[in-house]
Write a protein that holds these residues in place. Structure first.
Motif, PDB file in Angstrom:
ATOM      1  N   PRO A  38       1.084  -1.099   0.144  1.00  0.00           N
ATOM      2  CA  PRO A  38       0.196  -0.191  -0.216  1.00  0.00           C
ATOM      3  C   PRO A  38       0.813   1.298   0.058  1.00  0.00           C
ATOM      4  N   ASP A  39       1.808   1.225   0.810  1.00  0.00           N
ATOM      5  CA  ASP A  39       3.386   2.579   0.430  1.00  0.00           C
ATOM      6  C   ASP A  39       3.625   2.403  -0.559  1.00  0.00           C
ATOM      7  N   LYS A  40       3.430   1.749  -1.013  1.00  0.00           N
ATOM      8  CA  LYS A  40       3.704   2.413  -2.905  1.00  0.00           C
ATOM      9  C   LYS A  40       2.688   1.648  -3.989  1.00  0.00           C
ATOM     10  N   ARG A  41       1.155   1.869  -3.078  1.00  0.00           N
ATOM     11  CA  ARG A  41      -0.181   1.998  -4.405  1.00  0.00           C
ATOM     12  C   ARG A  41       0.218   1.049  -4.740  1.00  0.00           C
ATOM     13  N   ASN A  42       1.037  -0.675  -4.293  1.00  0.00           N
ATOM     14  CA  ASN A  42       0.408  -1.309  -5.324  1.00  0.00           C
ATOM     15  C   ASN A  42       1.416  -1.485  -6.047  1.00  0.00           C
ATOM     16  N   ALA A  43       1.914  -0.803  -6.821  1.00  0.00           N
ATOM     17  CA  ALA A  43       2.539  -1.149  -7.588  1.00  0.00           C
ATOM     18  C   ALA A  43       3.581  -2.342  -7.689  1.00  0.00           C
ATOM     19  N   ILE A  44       3.158  -2.907  -8.644  1.00  0.00           N
ATOM     20  CA  ILE A  44       4.290  -4.605  -9.297  1.00  0.00           C
ATOM     21  C   ILE A  44       5.398  -4.945  -9.920  1.00  0.00           C
ATOM     22  N   SER A  78      -3.508  -0.459  -7.992  1.00  0.00           N
ATOM     23  CA  SER A  78      -2.813  -1.131  -8.202  1.00  0.00           C
ATOM     24  C   SER A  78      -2.143   0.230  -9.343  1.00  0.00           C
ATOM     25  N   ALA A  79      -1.174   0.877  -9.011  1.00  0.00           N
ATOM     26  CA  ALA A  79      -0.049   1.911  -9.189  1.00  0.00           C
ATOM     27  C   ALA A  79       0.095   1.098 -10.746  1.00  0.00           C
ATOM     28  N   GLY A  80       0.050  -0.432 -11.291  1.00  0.00           N
ATOM     29  CA  GLY A  80       1.359  -0.394 -12.330  1.00  0.00           C
ATOM     30  C   GLY A  80       2.247  -0.937 -12.244  1.00  0.00           C
ATOM     31  N   GLN A  81       2.603  -1.298 -13.192  1.00  0.00           N
ATOM     32  CA  GLN A  81       4.405  -1.707 -13.127  1.00  0.00           C
ATOM     33  C   GLN A  81       5.641  -0.982 -11.992  1.00  0.00           C
ATOM     34  N   ASP A  82       6.027  -1.549 -11.100  1.00  0.00           N
ATOM     35  CA  ASP A  82       6.207  -0.541 -10.542  1.00  0.00           C
ATOM     36  C   ASP A  82       8.130  -0.041 -11.842  1.00  0.00           C
ATOM     37  N   LEU A  83       8.263   1.323 -11.628  1.00  0.00           N
ATOM     38  CA  LEU A  83       9.195   1.983 -12.988  1.00  0.00           C
ATOM     39  C   LEU A  83      10.499   1.476 -12.072  1.00  0.00           C
ATOM     40  N   LYS A  84      10.651   1.032 -10.887  1.00  0.00           N
ATOM     41  CA  LYS A  84      12.220   1.086 -10.373  1.00  0.00           C
ATOM     42  C   LYS A  84      12.571  -0.250 -10.459  1.00  0.00           C
ATOM     43  N   CYS A 128      -6.024   2.584 -10.370  1.00  0.00           N
ATOM     44  CA  CYS A 128      -5.708   1.962 -11.436  1.00  0.00           C
ATOM     45  C   CYS A 128      -4.958   2.513 -12.460  1.00  0.00           C
ATOM     46  N   PHE A 129      -3.734   1.904 -13.093  1.00  0.00           N
ATOM     47  CA  PHE A 129      -2.845   2.561 -13.368  1.00  0.00           C
ATOM     48  C   PHE A 129      -2.440   1.780 -14.313  1.00  0.00           C
ATOM     49  N   GLY A 130      -1.750   2.131 -15.900  1.00  0.00           N
ATOM     50  CA  GLY A 130      -1.250   0.354 -16.838  1.00  0.00           C
ATOM     51  C   GLY A 130      -1.157  -0.646 -16.593  1.00  0.00           C
ATOM     52  N   GLY A 131       0.211  -1.012 -16.627  1.00  0.00           N
ATOM     53  CA  GLY A 131       0.126  -2.254 -16.393  1.00  0.00           C
ATOM     54  C   GLY A 131      -0.755  -2.862 -15.324  1.00  0.00           C
ATOM     55  N   ALA A 132      -1.979  -2.321 -14.160  1.00  0.00           N
ATOM     56  CA  ALA A 132      -2.836  -3.201 -13.791  1.00  0.00           C
ATOM     57  C   ALA A 132      -4.033  -3.224 -14.045  1.00  0.00           C
ATOM     58  N   LEU A 152      -4.473   5.357 -18.803  1.00  0.00           N
ATOM     59  CA  LEU A 152      -3.177   4.761 -19.605  1.00  0.00           C
ATOM     60  C   LEU A 152      -2.669   5.533 -19.129  1.00  0.00           C
ATOM     61  N   SER A 153      -1.941   5.912 -18.331  1.00  0.00           N
ATOM     62  CA  SER A 153      -0.594   6.975 -17.926  1.00  0.00           C
ATOM     63  C   SER A 153       0.588   6.467 -18.723  1.00  0.00           C
ATOM     64  N   GLU A 154       0.278   5.621 -19.677  1.00  0.00           N
ATOM     65  CA  GLU A 154       1.869   5.716 -19.901  1.00  0.00           C
ATOM     66  C   GLU A 154       2.642   6.586 -20.660  1.00  0.00           C
ATOM     67  N   ASN A 156       2.431   9.754 -20.690  1.00  0.00           N
ATOM     68  CA  ASN A 156       2.904  10.753 -19.613  1.00  0.00           C
ATOM     69  C   ASN A 156       3.943  10.912 -19.305  1.00  0.00           C
ATOM     70  N   TRP A 157       4.296   9.707 -19.448  1.00  0.00           N
ATOM     71  CA  TRP A 157       5.849   9.462 -19.123  1.00  0.00           C
ATOM     72  C   TRP A 157       6.450   8.507 -19.860  1.00  0.00           C
ATOM     73  N   GLY A 158       6.265   8.613 -21.436  1.00  0.00           N
ATOM     74  CA  GLY A 158       7.183   8.456 -22.764  1.00  0.00           C
ATOM     75  C   GLY A 158       7.333   6.941 -22.885  1.00  0.00           C
TER      76      GLY A 158
HETATM   77  N1  ACO Z   1       6.352   2.499  -9.748  1.00  0.00           N
HETATM   78  C1  ACO Z   1       6.937   2.679  -8.653  1.00  0.00           C
HETATM   79  N2  ACO Z   1       6.648   3.740  -7.705  1.00  0.00           N
HETATM   80  C2  ACO Z   1       5.414   3.542  -7.116  1.00  0.00           C
HETATM   81  C3  ACO Z   1       4.528   3.327  -8.457  1.00  0.00           C
HETATM   82  C4  ACO Z   1       5.010   2.875  -9.623  1.00  0.00           C
HETATM   83  N3  ACO Z   1       4.014   2.716 -10.785  1.00  0.00           N
HETATM   84  N4  ACO Z   1       3.277   4.144  -7.957  1.00  0.00           N
HETATM   85  C5  ACO Z   1       3.344   4.742  -6.909  1.00  0.00           C
HETATM   86  N5  ACO Z   1       4.928   4.512  -6.432  1.00  0.00           N
HETATM   87  C6  ACO Z   1       5.449   5.261  -5.481  1.00  0.00           C
HETATM   88  C7  ACO Z   1       6.103   6.641  -5.016  1.00  0.00           C
HETATM   89  O1  ACO Z   1       7.038   6.521  -5.737  1.00  0.00           O
HETATM   90  C8  ACO Z   1       6.133   6.640  -4.239  1.00  0.00           C
HETATM   91  O2  ACO Z   1       7.246   6.434  -3.040  1.00  0.00           O
HETATM   92  P1  ACO Z   1       7.884   6.729  -2.198  1.00  0.00           P
HETATM   93  O3  ACO Z   1       6.790   6.840  -1.117  1.00  0.00           O
HETATM   94  O4  ACO Z   1       9.391   6.233  -1.881  1.00  0.00           O
HETATM   95  O5  ACO Z   1       8.114   7.935  -3.103  1.00  0.00           O
HETATM   96  C9  ACO Z   1       4.589   5.425  -3.185  1.00  0.00           C
HETATM   97  O6  ACO Z   1       4.630   4.973  -4.027  1.00  0.00           O
HETATM   98  C10 ACO Z   1       3.356   6.462  -3.318  1.00  0.00           C
HETATM   99  O7  ACO Z   1       3.319   7.512  -4.520  1.00  0.00           O
HETATM  100  P2  ACO Z   1       2.550   8.956  -4.692  1.00  0.00           P
HETATM  101  O8  ACO Z   1       2.802   9.636  -5.596  1.00  0.00           O
HETATM  102  O9  ACO Z   1       3.575   9.627  -3.607  1.00  0.00           O
HETATM  103  O10 ACO Z   1       1.270   8.613  -3.916  1.00  0.00           O
HETATM  104  P3  ACO Z   1       0.234   9.791  -4.284  1.00  0.00           P
HETATM  105  O11 ACO Z   1      -1.796   8.643  -3.846  1.00  0.00           O
HETATM  106  O12 ACO Z   1       0.282  11.187  -4.013  1.00  0.00           O
HETATM  107  O13 ACO Z   1      -0.044   9.287  -6.088  1.00  0.00           O
HETATM  108  C11 ACO Z   1       0.125   7.804  -7.744  1.00  0.00           C
HETATM  109  C12 ACO Z   1      -0.352   7.897  -6.355  1.00  0.00           C
HETATM  110  C13 ACO Z   1      -1.457   9.114  -8.370  1.00  0.00           C
HETATM  111  C14 ACO Z   1      -1.048   6.197  -7.639  1.00  0.00           C
HETATM  112  C15 ACO Z   1       1.305   8.284  -7.943  1.00  0.00           C
HETATM  113  O14 ACO Z   1       1.682   7.218  -7.110  1.00  0.00           O
HETATM  114  C16 ACO Z   1       2.033   7.713  -9.571  1.00  0.00           C
HETATM  115  O15 ACO Z   1       1.198   8.747 -10.575  1.00  0.00           O
HETATM  116  N6  ACO Z   1       1.864   6.609 -10.137  1.00  0.00           N
HETATM  117  C17 ACO Z   1       2.202   5.808 -11.160  1.00  0.00           C
HETATM  118  C18 ACO Z   1       0.887   5.421 -11.942  1.00  0.00           C
HETATM  119  C19 ACO Z   1       1.488   5.033 -12.962  1.00  0.00           C
HETATM  120  O16 ACO Z   1       1.600   5.747 -14.273  1.00  0.00           O
HETATM  121  N7  ACO Z   1       2.030   3.613 -13.772  1.00  0.00           N
HETATM  122  C20 ACO Z   1       1.839   2.655 -14.399  1.00  0.00           C
HETATM  123  C21 ACO Z   1       3.055   2.318 -14.918  1.00  0.00           C
HETATM  124  S1  ACO Z   1       3.560   2.152 -16.433  1.00  0.00           S
HETATM  125  C22 ACO Z   1       3.093   0.453 -16.640  1.00  0.00           C
HETATM  126  O17 ACO Z   1       2.099   0.303 -15.729  1.00  0.00           O
HETATM  127  C23 ACO Z   1       3.551  -0.074 -18.305  1.00  0.00           C
END
Ligand code: ACO
Length: 289
Positions: A38-44, A78-84, A128-132, A152-154, A156-158
């Protein structure tokens, strides 16, 4: 593999290969499975990938589990795949490790889910973003909170919506809608997700759990063998010609009748035609005979 939850022994006493990034609670035939970062918004991250594969293995053979519900801990689905952890670190490592990770991710997000032997429901509680989207569309059915935010935020970051996201979206959304959200990255809520065909319906967040349970309970009443065959047939015939689909469905129907352990068709016919005990237009036959 990740650390396990020592308080969650399997029936033979061994530790379960999940519990750190994914939690599972089995209640009354329903496995409530939560992505748990939850602290990483359930990024995968790789932890979720490998734990979810282990969970799917275990739930498949657990006779106490009839329906799977996949959701997220806290305020995110889930905020999608974990970017890191899913992109940056594996990109810099050995190619083979990255390929293995991507294969394992495809397995739990859609390849296994599509023909998974038990019904699956995505319960979209929040972000619920991207890979989610793959997880969401990989599940048989989906319910969202009205307040959930999808995107579908992809763009937005290229990057393009890769993995299998674009293909998934093309399966359930119209071309106009899919391209609009792929190209703008604009967010939308649960009600709009329903209009777009991404979820079966949306409800206020306060009702989400109860409404999901009600749907799971409905699925629990159905003949599980036939349920599995019906969903698998749906996915197979989608890409077939009409003639091939007819051949396939007739053969699949015969196979299902022949192999169904509870011989549902015989029970159904007997209870309707001979006993006048139920109406298939109104309910399921009595499976407890
Ligand atoms: N990958 C890695 N870390 C993430 C991701 C992600 N997709 N989403 C959230 N986190 C991390 C943040 O970096 C932050 O970490 P920190 O506390 O170490 O700084 C923590 O989760 C909390 O995120 P916040 O941005 O502070 O949370 P907030 O509630 O303000 O915003 C939101 C939530 C809108 C979901 C935002 O985190 C966000 O935009 N995340 C990315 C969403 C995205 O674009 N996902 C698609 C990824 S690409 C793909 O799936 C193919």
């Amino acid at each position: 593999m990740t650390a396990s939850n020592p308080s969650s022994p399997t029936r033979d006493g061994a530790e379960k290969p999940w519990g750190e990034f994914v939690t599972v609670t089995v209640e009354d035939g329903i496995a409530w499975i939560a992505l748990n970062r939850p602290d990483k918004r359930n990024a995968i991250n790789p932890g979720i990938v490998y734990e979810m594969n282990a969970v799917l293995d275990a739930m498949e053979e657990d006779d106490d589990v009839r329906v799977l519900v996949i959701t997220g801990a806290g305020d995110a689905f889930s905020a999608g795949q974990d970017l890191k952890e899913y992109f940056r670190i594996p990109d810099a490592g050995p190619a083979l490790d990255r390929e293995r990770l991507y294969r394992a991710n495809a397995a739990w997000q859609w390849r296994r889910m599509m023909h998974y032997p038990k019904p699956t429901i995505a319960m979209v509680n929040g972000w619920c973003f991207g890979g989610a989207f793959q997880v969401l569309i990989g599940c048989d059915l989906a319910i969202a909170a009205d307040e959930a935010t999808f995107g579908l935020s992809e763009i937005n970051w290229g990057i393009i919506p890769a993995g299998i996201v674009t293909k998934s979206v093309a399966e359930v959304m119209s071309q106009r809608d899919a391209l609009y959200y792929i190209m703008t990255g604009e967010n939308f809520d649960g009600k709009r997700a329903h209009e777009l065909g991404l979820v079966n319906f949306s409800v206020p967040r306060s009702e989400l759990h109860a409404r999901t349970k009600k749907l799971a309970d409905t699925l629990k009443e159905k003949n599980p063998f036939v349920l599995r065959a019906a969903k698998s047939a749906y996915h197979h015939v989608k890409s077939m010609s009409w003639d091939s689909a007819l051949e396939y469905l007739m053969a699949k129907s015969d196979q299902t009748k022949f192999r169904d352990p509870e011989q549902g068709d015989q029970q159904g016919m007997k209870q309707f035609l001979d006993e006048k005990a139920f109406k298939p237009g109104l309910q399921s036959y009595d499976r407890n005979r």
